[in-house]
Design a protein around this motif. Structure first.
Motif, PDB file in Angstrom:
ATOM      1  N   UNK A 296       0.523  -1.145   0.126  1.00 17.11           N
ATOM      2  CA  UNK A 296      -0.097   0.344   0.025  1.00 17.11           C
ATOM      3  C   UNK A 296       0.649   1.328  -0.006  1.00 17.11           C
ATOM      4  N   UNK A 297       0.396   2.216  -0.722  1.00 17.32           N
ATOM      5  CA  UNK A 297       0.770   3.565  -0.708  1.00 17.32           C
ATOM      6  C   UNK A 297       0.279   4.389  -0.857  1.00 17.32           C
ATOM      7  N   UNK A 298       0.291   4.939   0.648  1.00 24.28           N
ATOM      8  CA  UNK A 298      -0.556   5.637   1.366  1.00 24.28           C
ATOM      9  C   UNK A 298       0.013   7.658   1.501  1.00 24.28           C
ATOM     10  N   UNK A 299      -0.690   8.849   0.688  1.00 19.69           N
ATOM     11  CA  UNK A 299      -0.014  10.251   1.272  1.00 19.69           C
ATOM     12  C   UNK A 299      -0.210  10.151   2.941  1.00 19.69           C
ATOM     13  N   UNK A 300       0.967  11.765   2.615  1.00 17.19           N
ATOM     14  CA  UNK A 300       1.458  11.571   4.235  1.00 17.19           C
ATOM     15  C   UNK A 300       0.084  12.590   4.868  1.00 17.19           C
ATOM     16  N   UNK A 301      -0.586  12.418   4.632  1.00 18.76           N
ATOM     17  CA  UNK A 301      -1.864  13.331   4.919  1.00 18.76           C
ATOM     18  C   UNK A 301      -3.122  12.815   5.715  1.00 18.76           C
ATOM     19  N   UNK A 302      -2.109  10.735   5.555  1.00 21.76           N
ATOM     20  CA  UNK A 302      -3.165   9.793   6.464  1.00 21.76           C
ATOM     21  C   UNK A 302      -2.410   9.913   7.438  1.00 21.76           C
ATOM     22  N   UNK A 311       4.131  -4.052   4.750  1.00 17.99           N
ATOM     23  CA  UNK A 311       3.860  -3.507   2.831  1.00 17.99           C
ATOM     24  C   UNK A 311       3.329  -2.107   2.847  1.00 17.99           C
ATOM     25  N   UNK A 312       3.641  -1.383   4.161  1.00 15.52           N
ATOM     26  CA  UNK A 312       2.806   0.578   3.663  1.00 15.52           C
ATOM     27  C   UNK A 312       3.650   1.275   3.896  1.00 15.52           C
ATOM     28  N   UNK A 313       3.859   2.097   3.209  1.00 19.53           N
ATOM     29  CA  UNK A 313       4.572   3.499   3.090  1.00 19.53           C
ATOM     30  C   UNK A 313       3.889   4.439   2.910  1.00 19.53           C
ATOM     31  N   UNK A 314       4.764   5.724   3.555  1.00 19.75           N
ATOM     32  CA  UNK A 314       3.546   6.926   3.089  1.00 19.75           C
ATOM     33  C   UNK A 314       4.532   7.837   2.837  1.00 19.75           C
ATOM     34  N   UNK A 315       3.763   8.022   1.330  1.00 17.96           N
ATOM     35  CA  UNK A 315       4.615   9.695   0.078  1.00 17.96           C
ATOM     36  C   UNK A 315       4.369  10.766   0.836  1.00 17.96           C
TER      37      UNK A 315
END
Length: 364
Positions: A296-302, A311-315
């Motif tokens: 999963x790729x989430x925005x850094x607003x999450x 397996x989750x990254x914040x971009x």
């Protein structure tokens, strides 16, 4: 019997509705009569299954803009139904006025549940923010319980108040446990064999930021031409997004699937999940995607509280579409996705535990 009012501004097929449906389905409903009350009752994949469980739906005026009429109709409903608890699911503080009305009517349990961290962009946003901050102060004592899906959501609705309770956006983790055979069936149905499927589930709207996702996907295609983007949901941005796929020349690689009550099958068909939201409380879809074993790729607003696995990254949203695409293109779906369901449960997202806590509060 305890009568409970579950109150929302609107009822559609979004994250709040998914959370509430998950909780009510998983709850021991003995001793409870549950009403879902909303200003506007739209089409939802969650309505019929809840009605089958005995949940009653009440629409107020049919419009969120008819504030005065909605409040008068809610007062009338309070007199008729004599609720023991009102559970308000709030995006912004003006809706706390409903809890003030409930308190005046003698409802002993008045729960304010914050699900949001910002207001969507609009010409009237400065005025709406001013009214939001005014309402936070005016209705600060209207609630007996303050619930939130994250600290950021608590700060948005409750300000400096510290006496709030974290209620995770629980899901039925077993429902999302990866099924390899079903994955192949869905991919065959959608003609996705041999394709790399990037997925997004959510309302097609400003908040969810699918417009940026299309820019990202355009860059991904340059690196992995076999890629397909699967968008699951409906919303006001759909016409604009469809037009943008033509402008970017990716029309044939983007699937607008619509809504479904079998969303787990679509997660299993995906290889990567991307959620570049501009703001969120704690997205139910993010938990579901992780439970389904997806990178999963989430925005850094999450909020970081959404993470259930490694397996989750914040971009950052300040990064370019090309930078997002570079990271997404490197993602590899794990060989065994089944253990992710246990990871989500261990992280506190098992809806059965959440449902027990919610019922206990409703019962007073």
């Amino acid at each position: 019997m305890k009568r409970v009012c579950v109150l929302c501004e609107t009822w559609e097929s979004g994250g709040i509705e998914a959370f509430l449906a998950n909780v009510i389905r998983s709850m021991d409903r003995t001793g409870l009569t549950i009403d879902v009350v909303c200003a506007k009752l739209g089409q939802s994949v969650f309505t019929a299954p809840l009605e089958e469980l005995g949940v009653r739906f009440h629409q107020l005026s049919g419009s969120t803009r008819k504030v005065g009429e909605n409040r008068r109709l809610f007062q009338k409903l309070l007199e008729e139904r004599r609720y023991d608890a009102v559970h308000l699911n709030a995006y912004q503080a003006l809706s706390l006025a409903y809890l003030a009305l409930a308190g005046e009517a003698g409802v002993p349990v008045c729960i304010a549940h914050s699900h949001n961290t910002a207001l969507r962009k609009s010409l009237t946003r400065p005025l709406k923010l001013a009214l939001h901050h005014w309402a936070k102060r005016k209705y600060a004592n209207a609630m007996t319980c303050r619930w939130t899906c994250s600290r950021a959501a608590a700060e948005f609705l409750f300000g400096d108040a510290e006496n709030w309770q974290f209620i995770p956006n629980g899901i039925d983790t077993e429902r999302f446990r990866f099924d390899a055979e079903e994955r192949e069936r869905v991919r065959k149905e959608l003609r996705l064999e041999g394709r790399s499927v990037i997925g997004n589930v959510g309302r097609l709207c400003y908040q969810k930021n699918q417009e940026f996702l299309l820019d990202v996907f355009k860059e991904v295609v340059t690196q992995r031409p076999e890629s397909v983007l699967l968008l699951v949901g409906e919303g006001e941005d759909k016409p604009r997004l469809e037009e943008k796929t033509k402008e970017l020349d990716i029309e044939g690689k983007v699937i607008f699937y619509g809504t479904t009550d079998k969303v787990e099958r679509l997660y299993w068909a995906m290889d990567v999940f991307v959620l570049p939201s501009r703001f969120e409380g704690l997205p139910v879809t993010g938990i579901e995607a992780q439970a389904a074993g997806l990178p999963c790729f989430f925005s850094d607003s999450i909020t970081e509280e959404c993470r259930s696995g490694e397996r989750t990254r914040f971009l950052p949203l300040t990064a370019s579409a090309k930078e997002w695409a570079k990271e997404i293109a490197k993602a590899r779906t794990p060989a065994d996705r089944t253990a992710a369901a246990e990871e989500a449960a261990a992280a506190g997202f098992d809806v059965r535990l959440v449902a027990e806590a919610v019922k206990k509060a409703w019962m007073g």
